[in-house]
Design an enzyme around this catalytic site. Structure first.
Site, PDB file in Angstrom:
ATOM      1  N   ARG A  62      15.634   7.990   5.964  1.00 34.32           N
ATOM      2  CA  ARG A  62      16.909   7.068   6.752  1.00 34.32           C
ATOM      3  C   ARG A  62      17.695   6.490   5.934  1.00 34.32           C
ATOM      4  O   ARG A  62      18.617   5.994   6.075  1.00 34.32           O
ATOM      5  CB  ARG A  62      16.519   6.139   7.674  1.00 34.32           C
ATOM      6  CG  ARG A  62      15.330   6.581   8.905  1.00 34.32           C
ATOM      7  CD  ARG A  62      15.969   6.593  10.304  1.00 34.32           C
ATOM      8  NE  ARG A  62      14.632   7.551  10.971  1.00 34.32           N
ATOM      9  CZ  ARG A  62      15.067   7.412  12.408  1.00 34.32           C
ATOM     10  NH1 ARG A  62      16.172   6.537  13.158  1.00 34.32           N
ATOM     11  NH2 ARG A  62      14.323   7.706  13.301  1.00 34.32           N
ATOM     12  N   LYS A  67       5.356   7.617  -5.317  1.00 34.98           N
ATOM     13  CA  LYS A  67       5.538   6.612  -5.422  1.00 34.98           C
ATOM     14  C   LYS A  67       4.427   5.774  -6.766  1.00 34.98           C
ATOM     15  O   LYS A  67       4.869   4.989  -7.354  1.00 34.98           O
ATOM     16  CB  LYS A  67       5.262   5.260  -4.112  1.00 34.98           C
ATOM     17  CG  LYS A  67       6.415   5.613  -3.006  1.00 34.98           C
ATOM     18  CD  LYS A  67       5.487   4.864  -1.965  1.00 34.98           C
ATOM     19  CE  LYS A  67       6.888   4.380  -1.082  1.00 34.98           C
ATOM     20  NZ  LYS A  67       7.008   2.984  -0.561  1.00 34.98           N
ATOM     21  N   ASP A 117       8.250  -2.851  -0.447  1.00 34.15           N
ATOM     22  CA  ASP A 117       7.689  -2.896   0.946  1.00 34.15           C
ATOM     23  C   ASP A 117       7.348  -4.126   1.495  1.00 34.15           C
ATOM     24  O   ASP A 117       7.143  -4.310   2.549  1.00 34.15           O
ATOM     25  CB  ASP A 117       6.694  -1.892   1.433  1.00 34.15           C
ATOM     26  CG  ASP A 117       7.235  -0.085   0.550  1.00 34.15           C
ATOM     27  OD1 ASP A 117       8.566  -0.181   0.318  1.00 34.15           O
ATOM     28  OD2 ASP A 117       6.630   0.571  -0.145  1.00 34.15           O
ATOM     29  N   GLY A 172      -3.822   2.052   3.548  1.00 34.54           N
ATOM     30  CA  GLY A 172      -3.354   2.796   3.099  1.00 34.54           C
ATOM     31  C   GLY A 172      -1.879   2.040   1.852  1.00 34.54           C
ATOM     32  O   GLY A 172      -2.769   1.191   1.587  1.00 34.54           O
ATOM     33  N   GLY A 173      -1.573   2.910   1.723  1.00 31.20           N
ATOM     34  CA  GLY A 173       0.037   2.476   1.004  1.00 31.20           C
ATOM     35  C   GLY A 173       0.276   1.142   1.292  1.00 31.20           C
ATOM     36  O   GLY A 173       1.554   0.122   0.230  1.00 31.20           O
ATOM     37  N   TYR A 186       7.502   3.642  13.854  1.00 31.96           N
ATOM     38  CA  TYR A 186       8.613   3.460  14.200  1.00 31.96           C
ATOM     39  C   TYR A 186       8.807   4.155  15.526  1.00 31.96           C
ATOM     40  O   TYR A 186      10.254   4.258  16.325  1.00 31.96           O
ATOM     41  CB  TYR A 186       9.686   2.095  13.885  1.00 31.96           C
ATOM     42  CG  TYR A 186      10.171   3.392  11.871  1.00 31.96           C
ATOM     43  CD1 TYR A 186       9.663   3.084  11.328  1.00 31.96           C
ATOM     44  CD2 TYR A 186      10.746   4.827  12.882  1.00 31.96           C
ATOM     45  CE1 TYR A 186      10.165   3.535  10.008  1.00 31.96           C
ATOM     46  CE2 TYR A 186      10.904   5.098  11.094  1.00 31.96           C
ATOM     47  CZ  TYR A 186      10.509   5.029  10.229  1.00 31.96           C
ATOM     48  OH  TYR A 186      10.484   5.825   9.586  1.00 31.96           O
ATOM     49  N   GLY A 232       8.435  -2.421  13.996  1.00 29.80           N
ATOM     50  CA  GLY A 232       8.643  -2.292  12.800  1.00 29.80           C
ATOM     51  C   GLY A 232      10.130  -1.281  12.210  1.00 29.80           C
ATOM     52  O   GLY A 232      10.036  -1.761  10.642  1.00 29.80           O
TER      53      GLY A 232
HETATM   54  P1  ATR Z   1       0.405   5.305   4.325  1.00 32.13           P
HETATM   55  O1  ATR Z   1       0.282   4.974   2.638  1.00 32.13           O
HETATM   56  O2  ATR Z   1       1.984   4.811   4.531  1.00 32.13           O
HETATM   57  O3  ATR Z   1      -0.357   3.372   4.368  1.00 32.13           O
HETATM   58  P2  ATR Z   1      -2.211   6.736   4.990  1.00 32.13           P
HETATM   59  O4  ATR Z   1      -2.823   7.205   3.138  1.00 32.13           O
HETATM   60  O5  ATR Z   1      -1.607   8.337   5.116  1.00 32.13           O
HETATM   61  O6  ATR Z   1      -0.666   6.193   5.025  1.00 32.13           O
HETATM   62  O7  ATR Z   1      -2.932   5.992   5.691  1.00 32.13           O
HETATM   63  C1  ATR Z   1      -3.645   5.672   6.740  1.00 32.13           C
HETATM   64  C2  ATR Z   1      -4.449   4.659   7.682  1.00 32.13           C
HETATM   65  O8  ATR Z   1      -4.433   4.971   8.572  1.00 32.13           O
HETATM   66  C3  ATR Z   1      -5.281   5.040   6.591  1.00 32.13           C
HETATM   67  O9  ATR Z   1      -6.228   3.723   6.791  1.00 32.13           O
HETATM   68  C4  ATR Z   1      -6.035   5.624   7.939  1.00 32.13           C
HETATM   69  O10 ATR Z   1      -7.993   5.264   7.518  1.00 32.13           O
HETATM   70  P3  ATR Z   1      -8.633   5.821   6.625  1.00 32.13           P
HETATM   71  O11 ATR Z   1      -8.291   5.141   5.035  1.00 32.13           O
HETATM   72  O12 ATR Z   1      -9.753   6.392   6.893  1.00 32.13           O
HETATM   73  O13 ATR Z   1      -8.016   7.369   5.918  1.00 32.13           O
HETATM   74  C5  ATR Z   1      -6.403   5.141   8.674  1.00 32.13           C
HETATM   75  N1  ATR Z   1      -6.187   6.139  10.399  1.00 32.13           N
HETATM   76  C6  ATR Z   1      -5.602   7.543   9.670  1.00 32.13           C
HETATM   77  N2  ATR Z   1      -5.918   7.701  11.130  1.00 32.13           N
HETATM   78  C7  ATR Z   1      -7.088   7.623  11.348  1.00 32.13           C
HETATM   79  C8  ATR Z   1      -8.260   7.206  13.412  1.00 32.13           C
HETATM   80  N3  ATR Z   1      -8.420   8.438  13.160  1.00 32.13           N
HETATM   81  N4  ATR Z   1      -9.218   6.546  12.658  1.00 32.13           N
HETATM   82  C9  ATR Z   1      -8.459   5.426  12.402  1.00 32.13           C
HETATM   83  N5  ATR Z   1      -7.870   5.198  11.098  1.00 32.13           N
HETATM   84  C10 ATR Z   1      -7.502   6.538  11.399  1.00 32.13           C
END
Ligand code: ATR
Length: 284
Positions: free
Chosen positions: A22, A72, A109, A136-137, A225, A246
């Site tokens: 976006r 990133k 961020d 995550g990030g 979002y 979001g």
């Molecule tokens: P970003 O960097 O954009 O924040 P990401 O690294 O894909 O995204 O992280 C996604 C988050 O959602 C992670 O904290 C992930 O948990 P894991 O570190 O255990 O993978 C969490 N997540 C995704 N699916 C999940 C699920 N089914 N149950 C619990 N947490 C989940």
């Protein structure tokens, strides 16, 4: 501005893929609104070409770029300099190319999260523990912002505990890691609950969490979002808690970059919300 001059300022967003971004619409709205001689482009860059393109951009007159997934971390490593935020978050989302061609990496961020939170709930409780779900990030950026805002304790819970422990190891004592299974038990004295996981996002499984122990004074934020009102926010609202949606995080994180590249601090308002998220806020 009806057309660009030869002296137009240039910026863009590097991602792979980038077609969903976006940011061109967001930055383009501000360029038009402030009548600036400048352009902001989507830049689809394959990871294998990232370094070549990154090094070429300042030589082509670019003032800077946003970088998004999957670039990133690479951007942080390639930049000549990185500020404290980018280093602590371990990723860059905004790059500024200086006149001499050197690059400065930062990360906005966490700033975007905090401004969006402030915007929607100006008196959220910053003096109580915050609960952050996900590691995550996005979680990393949000935790840095909460620490810098003076939140005394951040309870970090992630399905994969080792990822949460790695963040706590790097960011220090305000961050306490707990088991994912404890996500309901940690709520009773929290001032803020933030979902940074992908649970609850369109086409993903729901986030399963009962909010029975959450104080009505607590604020609940979701960075998802699509949809804008996640089940988490719907149940928090039903209990009388204030909620933070979001989309505003994306809008606010763009402010420092625009100011650095184009020389004017832009405003996040309804016209921008409608331009960037017409499906949520209605077409302008
Ligand atoms: P970003 O960097 O954009 O924040 P990401 O690294 O894909 O995204 O992280 C996604 C988050 O959602 C992670 O904290 C992930 O948990 P894991 O570190 O255990 O993978 C969490 N997540 C995704 N699916 C999940 C699920 N089914 N149950 C619990 N947490 C989940």
């Amino acid at each position: 501005m009806t057309g660009l001059s030869g002296a137009a300022k240039l910026a863009g967003v590097m991602g792979w893929p980038v077609s969903h971004s976006r940011s061109p619409r967001l930055q383009g709205h501000w360029l038009a609104r402030y009548d600036i001689d400048g352009a902001y482009l989507p830049l689809p860059v394959n990871p294998g070409d990232f370094e070549t393109v990154f090094r070429a951009l300042p030589k082509m007159g670019f003032s800077g770029v946003n970088v998004t997934i999957p670039h990133k971390e690479a951007a942080l490593l390639l930049a000549d300099e990185a500020d404290d935020l980018a280093r602590r978050i371990a990723a860059a989302n905004t790059i500024i190319f200086r006149e001499d061609g050197s690059s400065l990496a930062t990360n906005t961020d966490g700033f975007g999260f905090l401004m969006n939170l402030q915007d929607q709930v100006s008196d959220w409780k910053a003096d109580a523990p915050a609960v952050v779900l996900g590691a995550g990030g996005a979680a990393r950026a949000i935790i840095v912002a909460l620490i810098d805002r003076g939140v005394p304790e951040i309870r970090l819970l992630n399905r994969t505990k080792a990822r949460a422990e790695a963040i706590a190891g790097e960011l220090g004592s305000p961050v306490h890691v707990l088991d994912w299974t404890e996500r309901e038990a940690v709520l009773s004295d929290a001032g803020l609950l933030v979902n940074t996981t992908s649970l609850g996002m369109k086409d993903n499984p729901p986030l399963e969490i009962r909010l029975d122990d959450l104080s009505p004074q607590a604020t609940v934020a979701d960075i998802i979002y699509a949809p804008v009102e996640t089940d988490l926010l719907i149940s928090a609202k039903a209990r009388g808690s204030r909620v933070v949606t979001g989309p505003g995080m994306l809008l606010h994180q763009a402010v420092p970059g625009f100011e650095a590249w184009f020389g004017r601090r832009p405003v996040v308002d309804d016209a921008l919300r409608q331009a960037v998220f017409p499906e949520i806020y209605g077409a302008p």
